[in-house]
Design a protein around this motif. Sequence first.
Motif, PDB file in Angstrom:
ATOM      1  N   LEU A  12      10.376   6.728  -0.790  1.00 12.82           N
ATOM      2  CA  LEU A  12      10.339   5.629  -1.546  1.00 12.82           C
ATOM      3  C   LEU A  12      10.449   6.470  -3.291  1.00 12.82           C
ATOM      4  CD1 LEU A  12       7.000   3.720  -0.758  1.00 12.82           C
ATOM      5  CD2 LEU A  12       8.916   3.044  -0.537  1.00 12.82           C
ATOM      6  N   ARG A  13      10.076   7.468  -4.034  1.00 15.67           N
ATOM      7  CA  ARG A  13      10.463   8.145  -4.623  1.00 15.67           C
ATOM      8  C   ARG A  13      11.593   8.533  -4.382  1.00 15.67           C
ATOM      9  NH1 ARG A  13       6.273  11.075  -2.992  1.00 15.67           N
ATOM     10  NH2 ARG A  13       7.515  12.979  -2.295  1.00 15.67           N
ATOM     11  N   ARG A  39       0.600  -1.541   0.234  1.00 17.97           N
ATOM     12  CA  ARG A  39       0.112  -0.044   0.103  1.00 17.97           C
ATOM     13  C   ARG A  39       0.916   1.331   0.390  1.00 17.97           C
ATOM     14  NH1 ARG A  39      -4.994  -1.322   4.639  1.00 17.97           N
ATOM     15  NH2 ARG A  39      -5.787  -3.252   3.570  1.00 17.97           N
ATOM     16  N   VAL A  40       0.260   2.465  -1.122  1.00 14.96           N
ATOM     17  CA  VAL A  40       1.062   3.533  -0.874  1.00 14.96           C
ATOM     18  C   VAL A  40       0.979   4.190   1.344  1.00 14.96           C
ATOM     19  CG1 VAL A  40       0.898   6.132  -1.464  1.00 14.96           C
ATOM     20  CG2 VAL A  40      -0.058   3.808  -2.707  1.00 14.96           C
ATOM     21  N   PRO A  41       2.086   4.262   1.538  1.00 15.59           N
ATOM     22  CA  PRO A  41       1.880   5.199   2.813  1.00 15.59           C
ATOM     23  C   PRO A  41       1.796   6.166   3.194  1.00 15.59           C
ATOM     24  CG  PRO A  41       4.583   5.150   1.887  1.00 15.59           C
ATOM     25  CD  PRO A  41       3.504   4.135   1.258  1.00 15.59           C
ATOM     26  N   ARG A  65       6.774   8.210   1.790  1.00 12.12           N
ATOM     27  CA  ARG A  65       6.653   8.597   0.316  1.00 12.12           C
ATOM     28  C   ARG A  65       8.124   8.660  -0.142  1.00 12.12           C
ATOM     29  NH1 ARG A  65       1.244  10.674   1.606  1.00 12.12           N
ATOM     30  NH2 ARG A  65       1.524  12.329   0.843  1.00 12.12           N
ATOM     31  N   ARG A  66       8.149   9.719   0.103  1.00  7.08           N
ATOM     32  CA  ARG A  66       9.463  10.584  -0.689  1.00  7.08           C
ATOM     33  C   ARG A  66      10.584   9.600  -0.738  1.00  7.08           C
ATOM     34  NH1 ARG A  66       9.931  13.837   2.878  1.00  7.08           N
ATOM     35  NH2 ARG A  66       8.798  15.892   2.129  1.00  7.08           N
ATOM     36  N   ASN A  93       2.153   8.609   5.580  1.00  5.22           N
ATOM     37  CA  ASN A  93       3.299   9.186   5.458  1.00  5.22           C
ATOM     38  C   ASN A  93       3.769  10.030   4.669  1.00  5.22           C
ATOM     39  OD1 ASN A  93       5.268  10.145   6.727  1.00  5.22           O
ATOM     40  ND2 ASN A  93       5.934   9.019   8.446  1.00  5.22           N
ATOM     41  N   ARG A  94       3.704  11.361   4.500  1.00  3.43           N
ATOM     42  CA  ARG A  94       4.892  11.956   3.646  1.00  3.43           C
ATOM     43  C   ARG A  94       6.449  12.182   3.345  1.00  3.43           C
ATOM     44  NH1 ARG A  94       3.581  18.286   3.141  1.00  3.43           N
ATOM     45  NH2 ARG A  94       1.692  17.839   3.051  1.00  3.43           N
TER      46      ARG A  94
END
Length: 725
Positions: free
Chosen positions: A464-465, A453-455, A461-462, A457-458
């Motif tokens: 992962l990017r 799932r897409v987390p 996500r950063r 927490n910002r």
Amino acid sequence: MKTPAPRRAGAMRIPAPLRPGAVRLPAPHWPSVAGRARADAGPLLLAAVVVAVVTLLAGAVPPLVSATADAAVRDAVRSSGGDLQVHARMEADDGPGGSRARHPRLAEDVDDFRTRATDELGPGLRAVLRPPVATVISPTLKITDGSVLRTFQLAYLARDGGPAVTWIAGGPPRPTASETAQVPYGAPPWPVQVGLSEADAAALQLRPGARIPLADDQGNVKKAQVSGVFRPRDSADPAWRLVPALLRPVAGADGTGGTRFAGLLSRESLPDARLAFGQDELRRTVRFTPEPARLTWDAVPSVIAKVVALKAASGSSSARDGSLKWETGLDGVLRNVSAQVGAAFAQASVLLLTLLAVAVLVLLLAADLLVRRRASALAAARQRGMSLPVIGGELLLESAVMALLATAAGLGLALAVAPGASWQWTAPVLVTAVAAGPAFGTLSAARATRDRRVPANRSARRWLRNTARLRRAAAEAGVLLAAAGSAVALYQRGVGGGVLPASAPALCAIAGALLLARAMPSATRLVLKRLLRSRRPLAVFGAARAAAASARVLPLLVLVTAAALASYALTLGAALGHATAHGPLASGLLRLTWAAAVTLPVLGLLGLALGTAAGAPERWQTLTRLRTLGLRPRDARWVAAGELLPPAALAAVGGPLLGVLLARLTFGSLALPLLTGADPAPAPPWWALGLAAAVLLAAVAVVVPVESALRRRRRLSEVLRAGDS
């Protein structure tokens, strides 16, 4: 015995339970395999054509280069000679009481000398040489008849079975004394009989029985008598080539204005010739002439090694014994042609690697297109419970059948047009065609059904990017390091240093295309930012689509790499043409260069078509939605052209410039002077580069209307339906 109850019609067959420890292999679903292949027959056929064409070139070029190398070796030996000569001092003919004894078996000694020299060659070297010819030749004498400068030699030739002559007047030379005659030192000149050819006898105006007025450089008179006039039975016999004056007068052999004649000695008159001259004045030689038809490129290293060993074991030229003294320039001739052939093989490897690099990129793009077309079907199969090994196995079966059939067709065509077929160079294309589709398809199916799932927490996500960016940067850094390493290897080792230096142009072109692809998103976003302030909505829509499509690196990588390597091949071909390349090696390399210069742009156009087809669903879904807002079909085509034109323009401009730059940087290490005899400077054919760029841009003008016509058949409701791609 109890009869089993019949199975109900329509009842599902329950597989038998596995034995403990047994493993069930995943079985493919054959209807799915066949239906998937039928639905995507176009891309599969396109990939098969690429595999077949590249296999044809990669399979035919090595045998053709080998055949050309054989021809080059034969031409070099035929034109440069390279005869093996062996000399040995004659045994002393001292007799009793301070005299010289006539040696009646001197001709047999010459035959033994010829046999001993032949045995010393060894079977490997004898196999590429013609039968030996033994010669005994006197010093050059002057004809003292008071006329113009004319010289004369006495010569004895001996080989198995020849050379044969027919006596048309008189007869063969005879002994002038008893077989065991003895001559005191300081005695008058000893007489010797010789035969003259028709041409020599006519020029000297001599008949059988006449005496030839001769004297050496010190004025010592020599008594030579004409025994007869002969005609050679075969004037093309190689033995006559060693003393051409035996057949006809030779002008200029002893300087300008002079003419040389020669008299033929027989086995019976050879002992008299020995007494007519000093102890060491007659030169005994055996000459071996290479047979060009028996020499091949593969035999060159062993021949060079054996010749060098003979020369190393040769006796000193100042030695007074009967040791064999070998002289030849054959090893030097073969070394020169070996260097030329090695350079030709290396330069052909450079061109083949450029073709393989672009072909692999095109096959990767074709596999990406197939996966995009099958993404929903693969996700649905995975959701219905099909395992990833089964999906991968089905895709592998499909790609293996396609690739093997295409490779077999390419090798068959190579056998039809070349003296053989090489499969080693086809391995990269075959492996890519077999593995790329299954790998991309299995990865797509796995991503479609993973439960990550897409987390929320910002920062997560950063992270992962950033992780994805680091992976891409690491892969691109690996490509750049490989290109740098190949360039360094090319400068240090030269083009003949192996596969790594030969791959420098291809890897550097990929690295340059990768750098341009990395700059493309920033450039398109900058253009879009400026156009947002304008009042031209079509330009804004086109720039927006171009900015979105610029994130796909592979299509642009194919276009720029193909354009760069095509311009590299064109520049190489122009340089070879300006150097007026002659000979089988240079002309063969020139033909291969032009073949690569034609094939690479075709692969680039194929990459453009595949990249356009891969982005077509998303592009035309956006355009169809814009049509519902009032965009006309003509305007939709302009927006599509605005999306496709930037990468094509970048390839049309940046690709040729990159290729010319690579040519200027690498030409000095390609060993071109070995083939051309000069150091050709890169002279880019700008008209051809401009034509290739124009064809690439014109392809966009063709693709957009064709794609628009194909999409026009679909209704707006079908495109706008939820979930439609």
